[in-house]
Scaffold this motif. Structure first.
Motif, PDB file in Angstrom:
ATOM      1  N   PRO B 106       0.950  -1.309  -0.069  1.00 57.71           N
ATOM      2  CA  PRO B 106      -0.021   0.076   0.041  1.00 57.71           C
ATOM      3  C   PRO B 106       0.973   1.242   0.014  1.00 57.71           C
ATOM      4  CG  PRO B 106      -0.778  -1.572   1.707  1.00 57.71           C
ATOM      5  CD  PRO B 106       0.637  -2.103   1.137  1.00 57.71           C
ATOM      6  N   PHE B 107       2.203   1.214   0.696  1.00 53.77           N
ATOM      7  CA  PHE B 107       2.752   2.319   0.609  1.00 53.77           C
ATOM      8  C   PHE B 107       3.454   2.941  -0.731  1.00 53.77           C
ATOM      9  CE2 PHE B 107       7.026   4.100   1.258  1.00 53.77           C
ATOM     10  CZ  PHE B 107       6.820   5.202   2.321  1.00 53.77           C
ATOM     11  N   PHE B 108       4.029   1.404  -1.357  1.00 56.88           N
ATOM     12  CA  PHE B 108       4.671   2.231  -2.516  1.00 56.88           C
ATOM     13  C   PHE B 108       3.428   2.359  -3.592  1.00 56.88           C
ATOM     14  CE2 PHE B 108       8.190   0.207  -0.865  1.00 56.88           C
ATOM     15  CZ  PHE B 108       9.476   0.877  -1.166  1.00 56.88           C
ATOM     16  N   ARG B 145      15.896  13.407  -0.400  1.00 58.67           N
ATOM     17  CA  ARG B 145      16.689  12.744   0.587  1.00 58.67           C
ATOM     18  C   ARG B 145      15.796  11.538   0.937  1.00 58.67           C
ATOM     19  NH1 ARG B 145      19.674  16.890   4.564  1.00 58.67           N
ATOM     20  NH2 ARG B 145      20.661  17.817   2.941  1.00 58.67           N
ATOM     21  N   CYS B 146      14.577  11.423   0.782  1.00 56.96           N
ATOM     22  CA  CYS B 146      13.914  10.370   1.586  1.00 56.96           C
ATOM     23  C   CYS B 146      14.139   9.038   0.953  1.00 56.96           C
ATOM     24  CB  CYS B 146      12.356  10.802   0.898  1.00 56.96           C
ATOM     25  SG  CYS B 146      11.213   9.151   1.239  1.00 56.96           S
ATOM     26  N   ILE B 147      14.107   8.032   1.798  1.00 58.39           N
ATOM     27  CA  ILE B 147      14.814   6.859   1.653  1.00 58.39           C
ATOM     28  C   ILE B 147      13.657   5.762   1.582  1.00 58.39           C
ATOM     29  CG2 ILE B 147      17.139   7.236   2.186  1.00 58.39           C
ATOM     30  CD1 ILE B 147      16.208   5.633   4.935  1.00 58.39           C
ATOM     31  N   GLN B 148      12.279   6.235   1.699  1.00 59.70           N
ATOM     32  CA  GLN B 148      11.070   5.188   1.566  1.00 59.70           C
ATOM     33  C   GLN B 148      11.218   4.527   2.733  1.00 59.70           C
ATOM     34  OE1 GLN B 148       8.428   5.923  -1.006  1.00 59.70           O
ATOM     35  NE2 GLN B 148       9.692   7.542  -1.619  1.00 59.70           N
ATOM     36  N   CYS B 149      11.496   4.668   4.018  1.00 58.59           N
ATOM     37  CA  CYS B 149      11.586   4.090   5.151  1.00 58.59           C
ATOM     38  C   CYS B 149      10.332   3.677   5.825  1.00 58.59           C
ATOM     39  CB  CYS B 149      12.650   4.175   5.915  1.00 58.59           C
ATOM     40  SG  CYS B 149      12.417   5.878   6.887  1.00 58.59           S
ATOM     41  N   GLY B 150       9.172   4.712   5.562  1.00 56.66           N
ATOM     42  CA  GLY B 150       8.047   4.548   6.216  1.00 56.66           C
ATOM     43  C   GLY B 150       7.951   4.979   7.695  1.00 56.66           C
ATOM     44  N   CYS B 151       9.092   5.517   8.316  1.00 55.14           N
ATOM     45  CA  CYS B 151       9.021   6.000   9.603  1.00 55.14           C
ATOM     46  C   CYS B 151       8.196   7.084   9.894  1.00 55.14           C
ATOM     47  CB  CYS B 151      10.315   6.337   9.967  1.00 55.14           C
ATOM     48  SG  CYS B 151      11.304   4.978  10.265  1.00 55.14           S
ATOM     49  N   CYS B 152       7.933   8.161   8.739  1.00 54.91           N
ATOM     50  CA  CYS B 152       7.099   9.111   8.958  1.00 54.91           C
ATOM     51  C   CYS B 152       5.579   8.617   8.684  1.00 54.91           C
ATOM     52  CB  CYS B 152       7.404   9.981   7.847  1.00 54.91           C
ATOM     53  SG  CYS B 152       7.142   9.526   6.097  1.00 54.91           S
ATOM     54  N   SER B 153       5.149   7.901   7.916  1.00 62.59           N
ATOM     55  CA  SER B 153       3.773   7.414   7.445  1.00 62.59           C
ATOM     56  C   SER B 153       3.364   6.528   8.878  1.00 62.59           C
ATOM     57  CB  SER B 153       3.692   6.727   6.382  1.00 62.59           C
ATOM     58  OG  SER B 153       4.112   7.476   5.314  1.00 62.59           O
ATOM     59  N   PRO B 168       2.637  11.380   4.673  1.00 68.46           N
ATOM     60  CA  PRO B 168       3.720  12.142   4.584  1.00 68.46           C
ATOM     61  C   PRO B 168       4.952  11.722   3.448  1.00 68.46           C
ATOM     62  CG  PRO B 168       3.961  11.283   6.645  1.00 68.46           C
ATOM     63  CD  PRO B 168       2.703  10.857   6.120  1.00 68.46           C
ATOM     64  N   ALA B 169       5.110  10.546   3.281  1.00 67.68           N
ATOM     65  CA  ALA B 169       6.061  10.069   2.359  1.00 67.68           C
ATOM     66  C   ALA B 169       5.818  10.429   0.885  1.00 67.68           C
ATOM     67  CB  ALA B 169       6.451   8.552   2.780  1.00 67.68           C
ATOM     68  N   ALA B 170       4.451   9.904   0.677  1.00 71.98           N
ATOM     69  CA  ALA B 170       3.884  10.278  -0.756  1.00 71.98           C
ATOM     70  C   ALA B 170       3.736  11.691  -0.986  1.00 71.98           C
ATOM     71  CB  ALA B 170       2.706   9.548  -0.859  1.00 71.98           C
ATOM     72  N   ASP B 211       9.970  12.226  13.312  1.00 78.40           N
ATOM     73  CA  ASP B 211      10.528  10.924  13.277  1.00 78.40           C
ATOM     74  C   ASP B 211      11.333  10.533  12.093  1.00 78.40           C
ATOM     75  OD1 ASP B 211       9.746  10.247  15.655  1.00 78.40           O
ATOM     76  OD2 ASP B 211       8.351   8.661  15.018  1.00 78.40           O
ATOM     77  N   CYS B 212      11.568  11.363  11.117  1.00 81.55           N
ATOM     78  CA  CYS B 212      12.324  11.187   9.974  1.00 81.55           C
ATOM     79  C   CYS B 212      13.782  10.828  10.121  1.00 81.55           C
ATOM     80  CB  CYS B 212      12.225  12.037   8.867  1.00 81.55           C
ATOM     81  SG  CYS B 212      13.172  11.722   7.309  1.00 81.55           S
ATOM     82  N   PRO B 213      14.443   9.679   9.832  1.00 81.70           N
ATOM     83  CA  PRO B 213      15.687   9.659  10.222  1.00 81.70           C
ATOM     84  C   PRO B 213      16.670  10.219   9.153  1.00 81.70           C
ATOM     85  CG  PRO B 213      14.904   7.402   9.013  1.00 81.70           C
ATOM     86  CD  PRO B 213      13.670   8.449   9.260  1.00 81.70           C
ATOM     87  N   LYS B 214      16.233  10.992   8.031  1.00 86.55           N
ATOM     88  CA  LYS B 214      16.820  11.732   7.061  1.00 86.55           C
ATOM     89  C   LYS B 214      16.631  13.204   7.078  1.00 86.55           C
ATOM     90  CE  LYS B 214      19.183   8.702   6.054  1.00 86.55           C
ATOM     91  NZ  LYS B 214      20.433   8.552   5.652  1.00 86.55           N
ATOM     92  N   GLY B 215      15.857  13.806   8.209  1.00 85.66           N
ATOM     93  CA  GLY B 215      15.625  15.139   8.233  1.00 85.66           C
ATOM     94  C   GLY B 215      14.735  15.547   7.270  1.00 85.66           C
ATOM     95  N   VAL B 216      13.873  14.836   6.879  1.00 89.82           N
ATOM     96  CA  VAL B 216      13.021  15.457   5.703  1.00 89.82           C
ATOM     97  C   VAL B 216      12.012  16.314   6.204  1.00 89.82           C
ATOM     98  CG1 VAL B 216      11.491  14.782   3.682  1.00 89.82           C
ATOM     99  CG2 VAL B 216      13.536  13.592   4.053  1.00 89.82           C
ATOM    100  N   LEU B 217      11.643  17.354   5.883  1.00 93.07           N
ATOM    101  CA  LEU B 217      10.687  18.239   6.473  1.00 93.07           C
ATOM    102  C   LEU B 217       9.186  18.006   6.052  1.00 93.07           C
ATOM    103  CD1 LEU B 217      12.997  21.597   6.248  1.00 93.07           C
ATOM    104  CD2 LEU B 217      12.610  19.862   8.245  1.00 93.07           C
ATOM    105  N   ASN B 218       8.877  17.008   6.260  1.00 93.94           N
ATOM    106  CA  ASN B 218       7.561  16.621   5.603  1.00 93.94           C
ATOM    107  C   ASN B 218       6.521  17.634   5.895  1.00 93.94           C
ATOM    108  OD1 ASN B 218       7.821  13.671   4.712  1.00 93.94           O
ATOM    109  ND2 ASN B 218       8.578  13.179   6.446  1.00 93.94           N
ATOM    110  N   THR B 219       6.323  17.975   7.243  1.00 95.35           N
ATOM    111  CA  THR B 219       5.204  18.779   7.609  1.00 95.35           C
ATOM    112  C   THR B 219       5.361  20.034   6.852  1.00 95.35           C
ATOM    113  OG1 THR B 219       5.400  17.727   9.886  1.00 95.35           O
ATOM    114  CG2 THR B 219       3.767  19.580   9.537  1.00 95.35           C
TER     115      THR B 219
HETATM  116  S1  SF4 Z   1      10.805   9.119   7.660  1.00 91.96           S
HETATM  117 FE1  SF4 Z   1      11.737  10.346   6.319  1.00 91.96          FE
HETATM  118  S2  SF4 Z   1      13.044   8.807   4.907  1.00 91.96           S
HETATM  119 FE2  SF4 Z   1      11.460   7.663   5.869  1.00 91.96          FE
HETATM  120  S3  SF4 Z   1       9.853   7.554   4.033  1.00 91.96           S
HETATM  121 FE3  SF4 Z   1       9.359   9.268   5.488  1.00 91.96          FE
HETATM  122  S4  SF4 Z   1      10.448  11.384   4.619  1.00 91.96           S
HETATM  123 FE4  SF4 Z   1      11.185   9.271   3.860  1.00 91.96          FE
END
Ligand code: SF4
Ligand SMILES: Cc1cc2nc3c(=O)[nH]c(=O)nc-3n(C[C@H](O)[C@H](O)[C@H](O)COP(=O)(O)OP(=O)(O)OC[C@H]3O[C@@H](n4cnc5c(N)ncnc54)[C@H](O)[C@@H]3O)c2cc1C
Ligand code: SF4
Ligand code: FES
Lengths: 578, 249
Positions: B106-108, B145-153, B168-170, B211-219
């Protein structure tokens, strides 16, 4: 049975670029990728340095600083790139392959940019480039320090654009061939545990590097050389697999590489007594060839000059370098040191030691990616691209940025060759009747094997054995001894019992399958290292200090399972042009 | 030092609820949570299922809920958790297949809805690359930078309660292309994200960014998409997506 026109095993940069080219040239072709990971998780994502191409976007000024080229892009050329590559390859590269690689490089990189790869930029808005070890011009194009990630995600987007089918988390077990033609593969769906036959008119191996067989490596936990096993078990030769590049700056505890550029920037290597390690080994100190630095570190540790409680590493000292320069150019160093060691390199020494960084050998192919058999003849319907292939561009050493480049250039070229083949459109052949049964039997036998050993213990011993036998410095005696250890480990593998007998997401089973394959082709590495009686490029043998005749090793598996090595002369180097 | 690692054991095929299991692992200051899980699988219990690949925080395979926070197992050292007890759970909000292995489909699938590739009506230059100023590059650098790890979602309360929310990732993926000076499908993507399952669901709770491990500014990215949608509706969209010429030095 699942059918496609083309089946690509692996969704790293090479596999995806190949798939894309087939679709671009032959939009009706039915292309699918099978991968044991999700596509954006392929090992290609961890490549940090960049991709080499003579774009000429920057140049060195009189002081050696990098400046934009201001429209004058003539001081670098594919010919210069090829000359650097051949020099570094120390006589083992195929000049025609290298020339092709370097000529196609600018176009290949521009295409990645046109697809949307977020490359860093020069002040003029062009793709940013930086200096690279062994490159006479600053030609390593980069996307911050995550170039592999940027390219992988871009190509993944292209797969979606073209609607290319991906089978994620399927483990390919074996190649199917009949009537001297590859017919596809048999693969295990990791998620359901089902084993399924895939038939294809063309099968492409894009399974990546094989560094995981070493205890200390930069490579991922999935870089287990499965593609080598697929070819080797099918009776096909492996070429130059003993050639493995060791990098002196492997982070203690993880083996991750810290960019060697930092040595050009003036970082020091210190031993346990805080003296410069290289003082005794090389007059150029930290600017000596990387293989010399690796060997010096190994010598220093062996001589008891190591640092730390166990005297088992040396120190990388960057404290005298400007903090903002380090933050801008080496974010990975600061990140690794903080995350994995809890230290700050701006103030503290960083423990490092040599690590396996890149694997140079693989499945022999021609320049269209067609896999070659022991008689150097193409195997119909079978291709190999990327880090698992050996097509003559690598030679005995690899310039930074050339591995990513060959994944892209030869992925593309192989895709074009396959698209042309498909136009001639042979129908699907006869899928060998017993291929599925055999693969199923292997899985079931392993699941139900009784024994008193753990797969994890055998793997630990294998990694230790390979590191001891085939590290930066190789000795006949140790190589012979460890060839024997590998036989013993194979016997031990027959005594392992898995805890997990289930079918749904059985990760222990997949790791054991990887292990059984590493035990096979691992032997080819040691046998190749033993047969290569010379020191050349990344390969150093203590008994043979100088290079001998330039030749490739070809290792095949005999019917009794033991490796047999033969030699083929490397193509002649052209006369050096002024 | 010994730590106790507590993991829920679950197989979607056979179990209705997870059973918790504890393992004792000896760790050094360098041991990561992933190292600990690897050692459990190879030395104690081969049936423990989890994903991993790169070990270096780049592939996004090993996102998990570790002592209450979504993080990557591979770049989290056990000592940094300051605790002799480590609880490791699969990413919340994702369907669990087995133990720590969640269903990524579902995430992808949501990612694919965002047109995660460059769409442009500009011709490909005959010679060389498309130019992009450093300023314009900086606008996509963080989101890319997003690595699609799902931590944000998995940290997003809206995602937990509404599985259809893109998450947030999508949305960050959409933002990465909307902001790209080379892309011209701004409208199409704003239409995709400007829906009930898109940006308007977001309550600006910031969990995804923290919670993003890559510092992506989702919000921030989601807020920027909201602003762009509003400006576009007012007919002022082009103001926000103006391309910056390179500083011809
Ligand atoms: S937590 Fe950060 S790196 Fe992981 S999917 Fe979300 S935005 Fe991408
Ligand atoms: C840490 C590191 C740093 C590097 N630095 C540089 C650099 O600075 N410059 C440079 O040019 N190159 C560098 N390289 C090398 C470069 O990254 C690789 O050569 C290139 O990315 C290889 O791409 P690939 O597509 O061949 O393989 P990979 O990206 O390794 O992909 C392999 C694919 O095969 C799949 N696969 C494998 N086995 C199976 C199986 N049995 N069944 C199904 N699928 C399978 C995997 O799932 C994966 O999708 C570096 C490599 C590493 C590891
Ligand atoms: S800011 Fe929006 S997307 Fe992020 S956690 Fe909160 S509601 Fe979810
Ligand atoms: S293993 Fe790749 S991100 Fe953790």
């Amino acid at each position: 049975m699942i059918q496609h026109d083309v089946l690509i095993v692996g969704s790293g940069i090479a596999g995806m670029r190949c798939a894309l080219e087939i679709k671009r040239q032959q939009p009706t072709a039915d292309v699918a990728l099978v991968t044991k990971l999700y596509p954006t998780r392929a090992p290609s994502v961890i490549e940090r340095e960049g991709i080499a191409a003579a774009l000429g976007n920057v140049r060195f000024d009189e002081t050696g600083a990098l400046v934009p080229s201001r429209g004058d892009r003539t001081f670098d050329s594919p010919a210069q790139h090829a000359a650097d590559t051949l020099k570094y390859a120390e006589g083992l590269a195929d000049p025609a392959a290298v020339q092709l690689l370097c000529e196609q490089a600018p176009k290949a990189v521009y295409e990645l940019e046109h697809m949307g790869t977020p490359f860093s930029r020069t002040a003029e808005g062009r793709i940013a480039q930086r200096a690279g070890w062994g490159h006479t011009q600053p030609r390593v194009a980069y996307a911050a320090d995550r170039t592999g990630h940027a390219i992988t995600h871009t190509l993944y987007g292209e797969l979606i654009r073209f609607g290319i089918k991906v089978y994620p988390e399927w483990y390919v077990l074996s190649l199917a061939h009949s009537a001297n033609r590859a017919q596809g593969v048999v693969a295990l769906d990791i998620r359901s545990g089902e084993t399924v036959a895939f038939q294809a008119k063309a099968t492409v191996l894009a399974t990546g590097s094989y560094g995981r067989i070493f205890g200390r490596t930069n490579d991922t936990q999935s870089s287990t050389g499965d593609g080598l096993a697929l070819a080797y078990r099918a009776g096909l030769p492996l070429q130059d697999v003993e050639l493995v590049q060791f990098h002196p700056l492997g982070l203690y505890s993880t083996g991750f590489v810290i960019s060697e550029r930092i040595l050009l920037d003036g970082a020091h290597l210190l031993n346990g007594k805080r003296e410069r390690v290289l003082k005794r080994y090389a007059k150029e100190l930290e600017l000596a060839p990387l293989a010399v630095i690796s060997a010096a570190i190994e010598h220093a540790i062996a001589a008891g000059d190591g640092a730390g409680e166990h005297k088992d590493h040396v120190w990388l000292d960057v404290r005298h370098l400007p903090a903002n320069h380090l933050r801008e150019h080496y974010p990975h160093l600061l990140e690794y040191a903080a995350d994995y060691l809890g230290i700050n390199p701006l103030e503290q020494l960083v423990p490092v030691l040599p690590t396996a960084a890149a694997t140079l050998g693989g499945i022999p192919t021609n320049l269209d990616g067609a896999v070659l058999d022991a008689q150097q003849q193409p195997v119909a319907g079978l291709y190999a691209v990327g880090a698992c292939a050996s097509n003559g561009v690598n030679g005995a050493n690899l310039l930074p940025g050339n591995a990513l480049l060959s994944a892209v250039v030869f992925g593309r070229r192989t895709g074009a060759a396959i698209a042309a083949q498909l136009k001639a459109a042979p129908a699907h052949g006869d899928f060998p009747a017993d291929a599925l049964q055999q693969a199923l039997a292997e899985v079931e036998a392993l699941l139900h094997q009784q024994g008193d050993m753990r797969a994890g213990a055998v793997r630990e011993r294998l990694l230790a054995t390979m590191s001891a036998a085939c590290g930066p410095l190789r000795q006949s005696e140790l190589l012979t001894q460890h060839l024997g250890s590998l036989h013993e480990l194979r016997a031990e593998f027959n005594r392992i019992a898995l805890d997990d007998k289930g079918h749904v997401y059985n990760a222990e089973l997949v790791e054991a399958l990887e292990l059984s394959r590493m035990l096979d082709w691992g032997e080819a590495i040691i046998a190749g290292a033993l047969a290569r009686e010379e020191s050349r490029g990344v390969h150093s043998r203590s008994e043979y200090a100088a290079p001998s005749t330039a030749q490739h090793t070809l290792t095949t598996r005999q019917t009794d399972g033991t490796p047999q090595v033969s030699h083929v002369a490397a193509p002649d180097m052209p006369a050096v042009q002024a | 030092m010994n730590v106790r690692i507590r993991v829920p054991r679950f197989n979607a095929e056979t179990d209705a609820t997870p059973k918790f299991q504890e393992y004792t692992v000896t760790v050094t200051p360098q041991t990561t949570v992933l190292d600990a899980l690897n050692s459990i699988r190879s030395e104690q219990d081969g049936t423990l299922a989890f994903r991993r690949s790169c070990r270096s925080g780049m592939c996004g395979s090993c996102g998990m809920l570790i002592n209450g926070r979504n993080r990557l197992a591979c770049n989290t050292r056990v000592v940094d958790l300051n605790n002799h007890e480590v609880s490791v759970n699969p990413l919340p909000g994702f369907p669990v297949i087995r133990d720590l292995v969640v269903d990524w489909d579902p995430f992808f699938a949501k990612d694919a809805v965002m047109l995660p590739y460059l769409v442009t009506d500009q011709p490909v230059p005959a010679e060389g690359e498309r130019l992009q100023s450093r300023y314009d590059y900086e606008r996509i650098d963080n989101a890319a930078r997003c690595i699609q790890c799902g931590c944000c979602s998995s940290a997003c309360p809206v995602q937990w309660s509404n599985g259809d929310y893109y998450g947030p990732a999508a949305l960050t993926r959409a933002y990465r292309f909307v902001e790209d000076s080379r892309d011209t499908a701004v409208r199409a993507r704003l239409d995709i994200v400007g829906t009930e399952t898109g940006v308007w669901r977001c309550h600006t709770i910031f969990n995804c960014t923290s919670d993003c491990p890559k510092g992506v500014l989702n919000t921030e990215n989601i807020q920027a998409l909201k602003r762009k949608i509003m400006l576009t509706r007012l007919g002022l969209g082009s103001i926000a997506v103006k391309v910056h010429a390179p500083e011809l030095a």
